[in-house]
Design an enzyme around this catalytic site. Structure first.
Site, short mmCIF file in Angstrom:
data_model
loop_
_atom_site.label_atom_id
_atom_site.label_comp_id
_atom_site.label_asym_id
_atom_site.label_seq_id
_atom_site.Cartn_x
_atom_site.Cartn_y
_atom_site.Cartn_z
N LYS A 1 0.86 -1.20 0.00
CA LYS A 1 0.00 0.00 0.00
C LYS A 1 0.88 1.24 0.00
CE LYS A 1 0.94 1.26 4.49
NZ LYS A 1 1.74 2.46 4.86
N ASP B 1 -1.49 -1.29 10.72
CA ASP B 1 -1.84 -1.31 9.29
C ASP B 1 -2.43 -2.64 8.85
OD1 ASP B 1 -0.82 1.22 9.12
OD2 ASP B 1 1.00 0.67 8.04
O1 C5P Z 1 1.18 -0.76 15.03
P1 C5P Z 1 2.60 -0.80 14.59
O2 C5P Z 1 3.30 -2.05 15.05
O3 C5P Z 1 2.81 -0.53 13.15
O4 C5P Z 1 3.30 0.39 15.35
C1 C5P Z 1 4.68 0.48 15.52
C2 C5P Z 1 4.98 1.65 16.45
O5 C5P Z 1 4.74 2.88 15.77
C3 C5P Z 1 4.13 1.71 17.70
O6 C5P Z 1 4.68 0.94 18.73
C4 C5P Z 1 4.16 3.19 18.02
O7 C5P Z 1 5.37 3.55 18.65
C5 C5P Z 1 4.15 3.83 16.65
N1 C5P Z 1 2.79 4.16 16.20
C6 C5P Z 1 2.12 5.21 16.78
N2 C5P Z 1 0.84 5.51 16.38
C7 C5P Z 1 0.24 4.79 15.39
C8 C5P Z 1 0.92 3.72 14.79
C9 C5P Z 1 2.18 3.42 15.22
O8 C5P Z 1 2.65 5.89 17.66
N3 C5P Z 1 -0.99 5.13 15.01
#
Ligand code: C5P
Length: 287
Positions: free
Chosen positions: A11, A134
């Site tokens: 994406k 995601d």
């Molecule tokens: O959800 P994901 O594993 O992709 O997120 C990785 C990191 O990115 C989270 O631990 C957080 O630190 C940050 N993040 C965030 N807000 C989001 C998505 C991700 O702060 N909406």
């Protein structure tokens, strides 16, 4: 027993607005996700014990891999038996294209089909969100407006038709590092928090013929990524110098996408950029 062979698409984010940090540490976001025609290929089949083979040497082929974690979660929740997973990687890791998230969602979908699991869409979406912000989008695909962490999704009919270029700067950007850096810039007053624009405004921009209309929207993680990895900023500049009317980073980077009004302009820019970058042509995919 049968084997599932399935594409696991990438994406881009047409824009990515980052709101305040929540009590759970995640940031509230507003985005439009767009599936594109760049895919990994995954096969899943029952096996005596769980195993993973991944064609990319920089991607761990063990329980750190989101595809493996998708199986572990499904095993815990729905007692799915062990499987052998083989991933043929084409989506670069750490590229803001959701490669790992897509692999996780694709494995969940494959397990549902393989073992004819009796799970609701809500249960599947809940499991997806446990794996990453995601991941729920990849259960849906196409073009979707996302809020919350990106899991409050609303599918949008059709997709913009702009021919795309993807430029890979050759360095990954860590998603937590990009969000942390943005939080730092905001805490020190360098950047403020801008308002979300709403689904209707975003949809209007995306149905325009001119991709430059996207300049009304932003990727709030661009500055963080540009400061953490100057190679990303350099790739964006190179795309603009090659004549791309609209240039933006995808997700938390490092991939830069460029949108064009016509294929000829896109292909001319592609040739020019390929002299110094790994760049590929791509197209949005509708559901
Ligand atoms: O959800 P994901 O594993 O992709 O997120 C990785 C990191 O990115 C989270 O631990 C957080 O630190 C940050 N993040 C965030 N807000 C989001 C998505 C991700 O702060 N909406």
């Amino acid at each position: 027993m049968k084997r599932i062979e399935i594409a696991s698409p990438a994406k881009i984010n047409w824009f990515l607005h980052v709101g305040p940090q929540r009590d759970d540490g995640f940031h509230e976001i507003e985005t439009i996700f767009q599936e594109i025609d760049l895919s990994d290929h995954i096969s899943v089949e029952p096996a005596p014990e769980v195993s993973l083979v991944c064609s990319a040497p920089d991607v761990p082929a063990d329980e750190r891999n989101l595809a493996w974690r998708a199986w572990s979660l499904a095993h815990g929740l729905w007692r799915v038996p062990p499987v052998r997973i083989v991933i043929e990687k084409r989506i670069p890791a750490g590229g803001g294209l959701g490669g790992g998230s897509s692999n996780a969602a694709t494995v969940l979908k494959a397990l549902v089909r393989l073992f004819e699991l009796d799970v609701t869409h809500e249960e599947l979406a809940g499991a997806a969100l446990e794996l990453g912000s995601d991941v729920p989008f990849f259960l849906l695909g196409g073009c979707a407006y996302g809020r919350g962490r990106g899991e409050q999704l609303e599918g949008l009919d059709g997709s913009p038709r702009w021919p795309l270029l993807l430029i890979f700067p050759g360095v990954p950007v860590s998603t937590p590092a990009a969000f942390r850096h943005l939080a730092g810039l905001r805490a020190s007053g360098v950047l403020g928090i801008e308002d979300f624009r709403g689904r209707e405004m975003a949809r209007r921009v995306l149905t325009s013929r001119d991709p430059r209309e996207l300049n009304q929207l932003r990727n709030d993680l661009e500055r963080s990524a540009f400061e953490l990895a100057p190679e990303v900023a350099a790739a964006a500049r190179a795309a603009m110098q090659a004549g791309a009317p609209m240039v933006r980073m995808s997700g938390s980077g490092s991939t830069i996408w460029a949108a064009f009004t016509g294929v000829q302009d896109r292909d001319r820019a592609l040739l020019e950029l390929q002299a110094s970058y790994h760049a590929v042509a791509a197209s949005p995919v509708s559901r």
